[in-house]
Design a protein around this motif. Sequence first.
Motif, short mmCIF file in Angstrom:
data_model
loop_
_atom_site.label_atom_id
_atom_site.label_comp_id
_atom_site.label_asym_id
_atom_site.label_seq_id
_atom_site.Cartn_x
_atom_site.Cartn_y
_atom_site.Cartn_z
N ILE B 117 0.84 -1.20 0.00
CA ILE B 117 0.00 0.00 0.00
C ILE B 117 0.87 1.24 0.00
O ILE B 117 0.64 2.20 -0.74
CB ILE B 117 -0.96 -0.02 1.20
CG1 ILE B 117 -2.03 -1.08 0.96
CG2 ILE B 117 -1.61 1.34 1.40
CD1 ILE B 117 -2.92 -1.34 2.13
N SER B 118 1.91 1.23 0.82
CA SER B 118 2.83 2.38 0.84
C SER B 118 3.47 2.56 -0.53
O SER B 118 3.64 3.69 -1.00
CB SER B 118 3.91 2.18 1.89
OG SER B 118 3.33 1.82 3.13
N GLY B 122 3.15 5.68 -3.98
CA GLY B 122 4.22 6.34 -4.71
C GLY B 122 4.22 6.06 -6.20
O GLY B 122 5.07 6.57 -6.93
N VAL B 123 3.26 5.25 -6.68
CA VAL B 123 3.21 4.94 -8.11
C VAL B 123 2.76 6.18 -8.88
O VAL B 123 1.81 6.83 -8.49
CB VAL B 123 2.25 3.76 -8.37
CG1 VAL B 123 1.97 3.59 -9.85
CG2 VAL B 123 2.82 2.49 -7.78
N PRO B 124 3.45 6.54 -9.99
CA PRO B 124 3.07 7.74 -10.75
C PRO B 124 1.62 7.64 -11.24
O PRO B 124 1.16 6.56 -11.61
CB PRO B 124 4.04 7.73 -11.93
CG PRO B 124 5.16 6.87 -11.52
CD PRO B 124 4.61 5.88 -10.56
N SER B 125 0.94 8.79 -11.26
CA SER B 125 -0.48 8.76 -11.55
C SER B 125 -0.77 8.29 -12.98
O SER B 125 -1.81 7.69 -13.24
CB SER B 125 -1.09 10.13 -11.32
OG SER B 125 -0.38 11.10 -12.04
N ILE B 157 -6.20 7.47 -5.48
CA ILE B 157 -6.09 8.07 -4.13
C ILE B 157 -6.36 7.05 -3.02
O ILE B 157 -6.19 7.36 -1.85
CB ILE B 157 -7.00 9.30 -3.96
CG1 ILE B 157 -8.46 8.91 -4.12
CG2 ILE B 157 -6.60 10.40 -4.91
CD1 ILE B 157 -9.40 10.03 -3.70
N LEU B 158 -6.75 5.84 -3.38
CA LEU B 158 -7.05 4.83 -2.36
C LEU B 158 -5.89 4.62 -1.37
O LEU B 158 -6.12 4.62 -0.15
CB LEU B 158 -7.42 3.51 -3.05
CG LEU B 158 -8.19 2.50 -2.21
CD1 LEU B 158 -9.43 3.12 -1.61
CD2 LEU B 158 -8.58 1.31 -3.08
N PRO B 159 -4.65 4.47 -1.84
CA PRO B 159 -3.57 4.26 -0.87
C PRO B 159 -3.43 5.41 0.12
O PRO B 159 -3.18 5.18 1.31
CB PRO B 159 -2.31 4.16 -1.75
CG PRO B 159 -2.80 3.84 -3.10
CD PRO B 159 -4.16 4.42 -3.23
#
Lengths: 274, 294
Positions: B117-118, B122-125, B157-159
Amino acid sequence: MSTLTINKNNNFQQTNIISLKNVQPRETIYDVKDLNLWYGDTHALKGIDLSFFDKEVTAIIGPSGCGKSTFLKTLNRLVELVPGVRTTGLITYQGKSILDQSVEELRTRVGMVFQKANPFPKSIYENVAYGPKIHGIRNKKILDEIVEKSLRSAFLWDEVKDRLHENAYGLSGGQQQRLCIARCLAIEPDVILMDEPTSALDPKSTLKIEELIQELKKNYSIVIVTHNMQQAARISDRTAFFLNGEVVEFDQTDVIFNNPNDQRTEDYIRGRFG
Amino acid sequence: MKYLDMTAVSRRMNFRLFKNKFAKVMFICSTLFGLIMLAILIARVFTQGIGWLNLDFLTGKLSTDPDRAGIMGAILGTAWLMLIVAPVTMILGVGTAIYLELYAKPGRLKSFIQTNISNLAGVPSIVYGILGLTVFVRAMNMGNIVLAGGLTMALLILPIVIVSSQEAIRAVPQHLSEASYGMGATKWQTVKNIILPASLPGILTGAILALSRAIGETSPLVVIGIPALLIPFPSSIFDKFTVLPMQIYYWTLDSSLVAEYAYLAAATIIVLLIILLILNSAAIFIRNKFQQRF
């Protein structure tokens, strides 16, 4: 008490038999046999044998870190909330192992008051009504009655009757602790476990709680962990002295304080360590 | 014999005081840099856009003619998008946070999920955009409608919502749940009556901040293929749509063709900024108003 058990608690077994001779026998409500508890690798409770009796106040004394509070929380299985806890041994409540019933049921019969007053961030009324509500009472009139009765029993009614719907955090520390006692009484338990209920209170509030305990004793069995030895001497019928996770001595309170059997108890009572 | 030589101390004193002052000035400059850039940006946007900002612009339909162009479609599109994003992230995000904080046993599985989840945060949108394009638009054959865009944004935005809800739940003191369990309440009763109400302000604050991120986000929607010029207003979650930042993007892109588009973009930026300002203020208001002391 079994006289055949020969173990390191020999002393205590004998004294207990003597003491049982000269007090009227009361019904045993809690029986703890060879209770061991580990936090991970730490052996926190070692071979505890104790009994608690109906309508009595039992005080548990001992230095910090001796396992008093942990022991209290094993009685209503609240200790299971701590990750990595392991226990062995047998605790029976009214003749039945506490593991053979649902924790919810056990905790409804055995209420608890904590060291730090911990009212919910709700109104005074909602705090007291919380227990009855979760156990299914919906009727407003009955809830009103329970709230009033519980607050009266905790000597708090006159101070709060005009502001029942105000936030409980507006109360003083001593009042908050009595509110927690009222909240506990509202589930009509048979036993009340108290974990140093006055350690965060000023002397005046402490006195009030002690008077309250004397009053509650008529209807409830009470097990109280306390740091304060004068308090134990004032309010309890029996006292257990814990040291390093073991019960050193368990007897009538006046025996423990006036004529202890074990040197370590004597030393602790006289303030030589702890 | 003293260890401290006062003459040596005096000799170095001026240099020490200089370094002391220098450090302070450096920190002030760092702060000022950001502030000045922001001021320039806002000043430029306002001087360019404020003249174009009027009721007709706010309520009008999109048009290729800069004088008749309005952004109601984009405003509605943003609103419809939020109608999907808000409930989906709240339900999934808070549910996941409750599971991880209160139900999941500590161990390998939990730390595996937690780490992922963390990492997802940080994954690019744009990667989420590709995911949305693959799963919602193509595989589920939704097309570039509000539902597909909303679900993509919700994933994005879930994470953030999960992590901030977890923090809010963790901040509820242990002694409150102990009191509830101590009276024989079940886990669900304790969660529902004690833990959730006490952590709700924190959860809402985090969720609103995450939503305002979704409102300003563009790249996932570019990938999904939101149309550059969409005249009709969206009226359900199954309609094609555009949103405010997309409108800004296309107008800026085309400002080399029609110079006035730059002013329209600026005016739209003002609207977007005001919406974000309102949302952030709401988050601060909720945090201050409902913050409880335990």
